[in-house]
Scaffold this active site. Sequence first.
Site, mmCIF file in Angstrom:
data_model
loop_
_atom_site.group_PDB
_atom_site.id
_atom_site.type_symbol
_atom_site.label_atom_id
_atom_site.label_comp_id
_atom_site.label_asym_id
_atom_site.label_seq_id
_atom_site.Cartn_x
_atom_site.Cartn_y
_atom_site.Cartn_z
ATOM 1 N N ARG A 121 68.780 52.143 59.920
ATOM 2 C CA ARG A 121 69.699 51.839 58.816
ATOM 3 C C ARG A 121 69.939 50.338 58.703
ATOM 4 O O ARG A 121 71.014 49.804 58.898
ATOM 5 C CB ARG A 121 71.039 52.593 58.957
ATOM 6 C CG ARG A 121 72.046 52.192 57.876
ATOM 7 C CD ARG A 121 72.195 53.173 56.731
ATOM 8 N NE ARG A 121 71.102 53.285 55.783
ATOM 9 C CZ ARG A 121 70.885 52.455 54.745
ATOM 10 N NH1 ARG A 121 71.638 51.436 54.527
ATOM 11 N NH2 ARG A 121 69.889 52.686 53.931
ATOM 12 N N ALA A 122 68.837 49.639 58.464
ATOM 13 C CA ALA A 122 68.960 48.242 58.090
ATOM 14 C C ALA A 122 69.258 48.235 56.595
ATOM 15 O O ALA A 122 69.096 49.256 55.924
ATOM 16 C CB ALA A 122 67.663 47.523 58.386
ATOM 17 N N CYS A 160 64.796 56.525 60.417
ATOM 18 C CA CYS A 160 65.159 57.161 59.137
ATOM 19 C C CYS A 160 66.170 56.278 58.409
ATOM 20 O O CYS A 160 67.125 55.801 58.997
ATOM 21 C CB CYS A 160 65.752 58.543 59.413
ATOM 22 S SG CYS A 160 66.340 59.406 57.951
ATOM 23 N N TRP A 161 65.946 56.085 57.115
ATOM 24 C CA TRP A 161 66.823 55.232 56.304
ATOM 25 C C TRP A 161 67.916 56.067 55.633
ATOM 26 O O TRP A 161 68.705 55.542 54.900
ATOM 27 C CB TRP A 161 65.987 54.514 55.252
ATOM 28 C CG TRP A 161 66.528 53.229 54.712
ATOM 29 C CD1 TRP A 161 67.171 52.247 55.400
ATOM 30 C CD2 TRP A 161 66.451 52.762 53.342
ATOM 31 N NE1 TRP A 161 67.482 51.191 54.551
ATOM 32 C CE2 TRP A 161 67.051 51.483 53.290
ATOM 33 C CE3 TRP A 161 65.923 53.297 52.169
ATOM 34 C CZ2 TRP A 161 67.141 50.732 52.105
ATOM 35 C CZ3 TRP A 161 66.004 52.537 50.998
ATOM 36 C CH2 TRP A 161 66.615 51.275 50.971
ATOM 37 N N GLU A 162 67.881 57.392 55.861
ATOM 38 C CA GLU A 162 68.755 58.326 55.136
ATOM 39 C C GLU A 162 68.590 58.128 53.630
ATOM 40 O O GLU A 162 69.562 58.008 52.891
ATOM 41 C CB GLU A 162 70.225 58.171 55.555
ATOM 42 C CG GLU A 162 70.483 58.670 56.977
ATOM 43 C CD GLU A 162 71.952 58.628 57.395
ATOM 44 O OE1 GLU A 162 72.762 58.003 56.688
ATOM 45 O OE2 GLU A 162 72.290 59.226 58.431
#
Lengths: 145, 640
Positions: B216-217, A47-49
Site C-alpha cells: 500500500r504505497a 496487494c494494492w487493494e
Amino acid sequence: MPSFVNPEKCDGCKALDKTACQYICPNDLMVLDKDAMKAWNREPEMCWECYSCVKICPVQAIEVRGYADFVPMGANVTPMRSTDSIMWTVKFRNGMLKRFKFPIRTTAEGQAQPAGGYKPHEDLNSQVLAQEPEALNMSEVYTIK
Amino acid sequence: MAKYEKVEVTTDLLILGGGMAACGAAVEASYWAKKNGIKVTLVDKAAMDRSGAVAMGLSAINQYVGLHEGKNSIRDYVDYVRMDLMGIIREDLVANIARHVDSSVHLFEKWGLPIWKDADGRYVHEGRWQLMINGESYKVIVAEAAKNALQEAGGEYYERIFITDPIVDGDRIAGAIGFSTRENKAYVFKAKAVIVSMGGAVHVFKPRSTGEGLGRAWYPPWNSGSSAYFTLRAGAEMTSQEVRFIPVRFKDAYGPVGAWFLLFKSAATNSDGGNYMVERRPELENWKPYGLVKPIPANLRNWLGMLDVMEGKGPIFMRTAEAIQKIAAEAGDEKAAKKKLKELEAEAWEDFLDMTISQAILWAANNVEPEKQSSEIAAAEPYFIGSHSGASGAWVSGPEDLQTGETKSEYFWGYNHMSTVKGMFCAGDASGASSHKFSSGSHAEGRICGKAAVKYIVENNTQPAVDGGAVEKMLADQFKPLDIYEEFKGKTTDPEINPHYIKPKMFMFRLQKIMDEYVGGVSAQFATNKACLDRALELLTFLKEDSEKLAAEDLHELLRCWENVQRMWQAEAHTRTILFREETRWPGYYRRTDFPVMDENDWHCFANCRWIPGKNEWEMIKRPMLHVYPKAQEHELIGG
Ligand SMILES: Cc1cc2nc3c(=O)[nH]c(=O)nc-3n(C[C@H](O)[C@H](O)[C@H](O)COP(=O)(O)OP(=O)(O)OC[C@H]3O[C@@H](n4cnc5c(N)ncnc54)[C@H](O)[C@@H]3O)c2cc1C
Ligand code: SF4
Ligand code: SF4
C-alpha cells in the site's frame, strides 16, 4: 490478507476459459489452486487493494480485509458493480453502515468509438492530431508562430 | 538452461505498456497507421482494462486547460508548471501537451467517462486545472477505445508479457525483448519505432509500512521503473532523475487530499492547532521567486509541513469537519444545509472509493466520519512519476513550432517527443521535465508520440538490423534466475536461505534500505549529503554485482527479479543525479545538507545523465534551462 477468497463461493471460474481474478490482477497475485479449484492471493503484502479482482469475480467470492499491520479490525468495504454504476457498502468497526451509488459510464460496454464522432484530420506532417481541431472545440491548434 | 519457446513478432510500431500514455498512443497511431499501411503492436505486462496507475480508477482529471472556455491560456499552464517545479521544466514540452490535452478529455467523455457538470452543463472544476469525474471505470473505458482502435487498424495487443531490454541497431531502436508471465515463452519484438510508456517506479525506497501493508504505497506496486530501465539501457539521455515525488496524503492508506484542499478548502493543522501554511509563510522567502507564487509549489507545501513534524509538532490533521460544516452552513437554511452535508459526505467518500479504497476501509475501521472529526495526513515515501509532480524521465525532442531561435538548437532534433535514441519515443512517466501531465496529459502525450512515430516510420521505412547472436544472449540472461535456482536449490533445505543466490524479495529490501538510509528516504527525513551518496553508490555496486545471482523458482518470481533489477537502475540514476546537483532546490522532496540552499547561478539548469552502453560508464550533463515564454506572468505572483 488484503484480498482473500471465500472458499465456499469460489468455483475456480469453471464456467470460463480462464479465471477472472487471475486474468485481471495488475500485480499477478491471484492464482488458481487447480486441485482444489479455488483461487488465492499468493503475495498479499504486494496487494494494492485495488479491488480489480473483487469487482470482476462472477460469484463475489473475493473480499478485502484491511492490512493487518495498521488497520483496526472489523470494518469492510464491498462493491457491487453493474454495467453502468457501482454500489458501495461501507461497514464501520462500530457496526454503522453507509451505502453509496455512483455512475461508472455513460455508454454501453464495448461501445467506445475511437474517433468519438469527431471529424478526422488528414495531414501527417502537421502538429494537428487525428480528431483535432474539432475535438478541442477550437478552430485551430495553438502555436506560437 | 531453462526451456522456453521463442516467439518472434515483427511489426512497424511497438508500443510498450498499456497505461494512459500507451492507450493514447494506440488510439492516435492506429488512425495514421491505417492510412499508411503500418502495423501497430502493443505489449502490456498486465490486462489493459486494469493496468497501470489508473487500475483502480480516479476521482479527478488533473490536467484540463479548457482553452475553448476562454479562461486559461497555454502560457498560464506553462507558468504554473514551471513555478511548481522550482523553475526547471521544458516549456516546449509542457506547452505541447497542454495544447492537446483538452481533446483527450473530450474524447474520454465521448467514450463514456462521466464528468461532473454544473446546472448550466459546464464541467465542475475541482481546482483551476482539475475536473471532477465518476472515475471508477476510467481505465476500462480508455483501454476499450485503444483496443477498438487497434482492431480497426489491423493492429494487435499482447497482455501478460513483461518487457525487459531494448534491442538496438547502432543509434537506432530496433525492438524489445520480454517474457510471458503465464507460459515458458520468450518474446522478441522487432520494430521500426518504439513508444516507451511503462510508467514510473515505486519500492525503490523503503515504504513506511513494511508488513502486510508493504504494497500500500501511494504509487501502485506493479510499476517498477521499466521505462527508466529500458531507456537507460538503450543509451538514451535522461533528465531530472533527481526530481522524485513525495505526496502528502491521508496517513497510512494514502487517500487523496486534492478534493479536500481544493474543492472543500480545508486547512491542515499541527498538534498545537497551528496552520503551517500560515505560520511558516516567512520560510517561503528563502525559496523565492518560486516560494512566492500561488499556488505554492507542491514540494514547498510539503516542506512547511515537514518542518512542523521535524520540530515534534506532529501529527498533522486535515480539518475535514470544519471544512464540510462551513460549506454546508453557506448553503442557506437548515434544510438546505442538511442536504448539502449529505451531498458532501457522498462526494468525500466517492473520492476514496474511486481511487484509494484502502482509505475508505481505514476510515471505517477507525470509525471516522469526516464531517465530524479530523484525519491525519503525512508525507509518503519518494516515488518516480514524471507525469505527476516529479519530473524524471527521458530527454525528448520538443515540437518545432513551439521553439524560439535559442531553444531550437537545444530542444529540437526532429520528431515530437523522440528520445536521443532514433525511433524511440517516450510518453507519460517515461518522458521527463514535463511534469503535471497526469492521466489526461499522459494520454495526450501518448497521442503526440503515436502520430510522430508513424511519421518517423513513413520517413525511415526500413527494418533495423537485429543481431541474432546478441538477442540469443539477452534471452539467456533474461531466464538466468530460473537456471540459478535449478542449479543451486539442492544446496540447502530452505529455498529462501542459500549462499549461492538471492531471492528477489530480499534483494528489494536491500535496495530499499540503501536508498532509505543514504539517499534521503523516510528514515533519513529526506536528507542526504555527498558522503551518504558516495556510500550508497558503493553499496549499489555490490548490489549490482549480486543481481547476477538473483534466483527465481517460477515465472512469477522471474517477474519479481526483473522488476527489482529495474528499480536498481532507477535508484542508481537517481543517486548519481542527486550527487551531481550541488544545491537544494526541492526541499520538500529532498535536501542536500551539505548544500542546503538553492543556487540559481550554477544550477538553474537541467541535470541530465546517460549510461553509455558499450562502456558501462555514466556521463553527467548540464543542459541549459531556456525559456519559450520569457517571464512568468505577473498575476501569478503574490503581491506583484
Ligand atoms: C495514486 C495515484 C493517484 C493519481 N491521481 C490522479 C488524478 O486524480 N487525476 C489524474 O489526472 N492523474 C492522477 N494520477 C496520475 C496518473 O495516474 C498518471 O499520470 C498516469 O497514469 C501516467 O500514465 P502512464 O501511461 O505513464 O503510466 P501508467 O498509466 O501507470 O501505465 C503504465 C503501463 O505500463 C505497463 N508496464 C509496466 N512495466 C511494464 C513492463 N516491464 N512490460 C510491459 N508493460 C509494463 C503497466 O502494466 C501499465 O499498463 C495519479 C497517480 C497515482 C499513482
Ligand atoms: S474470479 Fe472468483 S470464482 Fe473465479 S477463480 Fe477467482 S475467486 Fe474463484
Ligand atoms: S486487490 Fe488488486 S492487487 Fe490485490 S489481488 Fe486483487 S487485483 Fe490484485
